[in-house]
Design an enzyme around this catalytic site. Sequence first.
Site, PDB file in Angstrom:
ATOM      1  N   GLY A  15       0.818  -1.203   0.000  1.00  0.00           N
ATOM      2  CA  GLY A  15       0.000   0.000   0.000  1.00  0.00           C
ATOM      3  C   GLY A  15       0.847   1.246   0.000  1.00  0.00           C
ATOM      4  N   GLY A  16       0.204   2.364   0.395  1.00  0.00           N
ATOM      5  CA  GLY A  16       0.875   3.652   0.350  1.00  0.00           C
ATOM      6  C   GLY A  16       2.094   3.732   1.239  1.00  0.00           C
ATOM      7  N   MET A  17       2.131   2.929   2.312  1.00  0.00           N
ATOM      8  CA  MET A  17       3.269   2.982   3.219  1.00  0.00           C
ATOM      9  C   MET A  17       4.309   1.912   2.918  1.00  0.00           C
ATOM     10  SD  MET A  17       3.141   5.464   5.381  1.00  0.00           S
ATOM     11  CE  MET A  17       4.241   4.900   6.663  1.00  0.00           C
ATOM     12  N   LYS A  35       5.442  -4.621   8.866  1.00  0.00           N
ATOM     13  CA  LYS A  35       5.231  -3.587   7.856  1.00  0.00           C
ATOM     14  C   LYS A  35       6.561  -2.924   7.539  1.00  0.00           C
ATOM     15  CE  LYS A  35       1.846  -0.117   6.599  1.00  0.00           C
ATOM     16  NZ  LYS A  35       0.595   0.558   7.001  1.00  0.00           N
ATOM     17  N   ASP A 129      -8.407   7.306   8.057  1.00  0.00           N
ATOM     18  CA  ASP A 129      -8.628   6.450   6.884  1.00  0.00           C
ATOM     19  C   ASP A 129      -9.485   5.238   7.245  1.00  0.00           C
ATOM     20  OD1 ASP A 129      -8.421   5.954   4.177  1.00  0.00           O
ATOM     21  OD2 ASP A 129      -6.555   4.825   4.346  1.00  0.00           O
TER      22      ASP A 129
END
Length: 486
Positions: A15-17, A35, A129
């Site tokens: 994802g975005g991260m 992550k 979010d």
Amino acid sequence: MFADRYELIDRLGRGGMGEVWSARDRALHREVALKLLDPDGIAQADLPRRFEREAVAAAQIVHPNVAALYDRGIRDDVLFLVMEKVDGQTLTARLQAESPFPVTRAVAIASGICAALEAAHRAQVIHYDIKPHNVIVTGDGLVKVIDFGIAGFVQAAFTVARSTQLTPAGTPEFGAPEQFLTERGDERSDLYALGGTLFAMLAGRPPFTGHNSLAVVRRKLDEEAPPLDAFRPGLPLELTALVAELLERNPDRRPRSAQQVQQRLQALLASCAAADAPTAAMPPTQRTRLMDDTRRAPRPPSPDSWNRASTDETPFTADALLPRRFTNDMDIEFARIAEDTRPSREAGPSDLIGELARRDCTEVVAGVYAEQPGPHATPENPVYVSVQVFAFPDVEMAQGAHKYLGDGGGVWRLTMWSARDGGGLAPCPDKVYRSYRWRYSWRVHRYLAVALAYRADLTNDGSIGPWLAAAARRAARSTGPQNHDG
């Protein structure tokens, strides 16, 4: 092996991260979610700072409905977070498999999300979010909110930074309008996204759609959210009203806190449970009878059967507007024990009084109803209902007042009346406003009736929600000019 401790097993997503991996913590012998910051994004100066902020934010929250943060760090210029690995399906996957959800399931999941937001907001953390993809439902039904990837502290020192990987802040279908104007918001931004998620569970689609993200954002900024019952008629009015309030474009018109929303969700759950449960007669409750007349009055006529041509002939008095008795949908009888006509300045706080005056409403008819003994009576203690009836010059004024009182929880701030010893009305003590209560508003032509139900022992026990809801609903719907015989 990563950081000499975490054995990478499967990549769960990107994802975005960056990337999320399923991993095994060799030191503590447990499965975790790892992550990792996308190596291609390290050149962007704000990404490490955003990654660090996620760790700081997530560490503040300890709650069963939030995926826990175990560890964080930097290894070989790679930033990483170690989080609780949640086994289950995302809400997105569940909606793809079955949509829309039954009401009880949708409200229960929304309550779990709201509980997570309560905990986060207490820690002064905003998620920014909330959406179905960031909610996981485990096999035993536990709701977990994940991914504080763009979370920010309420303090001004922490802001949502711009990024080419995530612009604007939030997801277009579910993010609050203010996030796409300034990328700033507060707790009410999360409540808006909760409303959008609940809408999607009940309607099978988000409130706003479009051919691309920009089109969705444009609609969200320019239009009011569509009514939920346009996509799914027959839902409880309390539920559609809550969703509408959560999806208000103006944050000031949304509920003030996740705690307030949670109270309403819990009451809805109790109401759903009561509706699903088999009906069983309850033994009579021993209590003092409030009126000598034991004859049950017939159920009041439907407002739809009232001849609206007689509106202006209705005297603005308690006897003309308030029934002496009514029977709610649980076959519990209520009797009027006090009533009066009061100036509108006594109806609530100054801002609400100003709105009433602006709409040429100078007086209010108020009354108090008490539950009568019977086989289906509320357990342990009786329910009381405070009712106020407002009359406006025309339908448009009444509609405007109805919307104003509903926006931002204005109805909750109206005066709640009790019966004064020796006769007449008296405002309820402050502790009533801190107790568990239920409200219902109902408009008939130019008349607006608002009912607030509470139990005599002022309990905060949400299990009595069905009794309070039934009392408030029928009190409001039984009140108005249809009671006048002239």
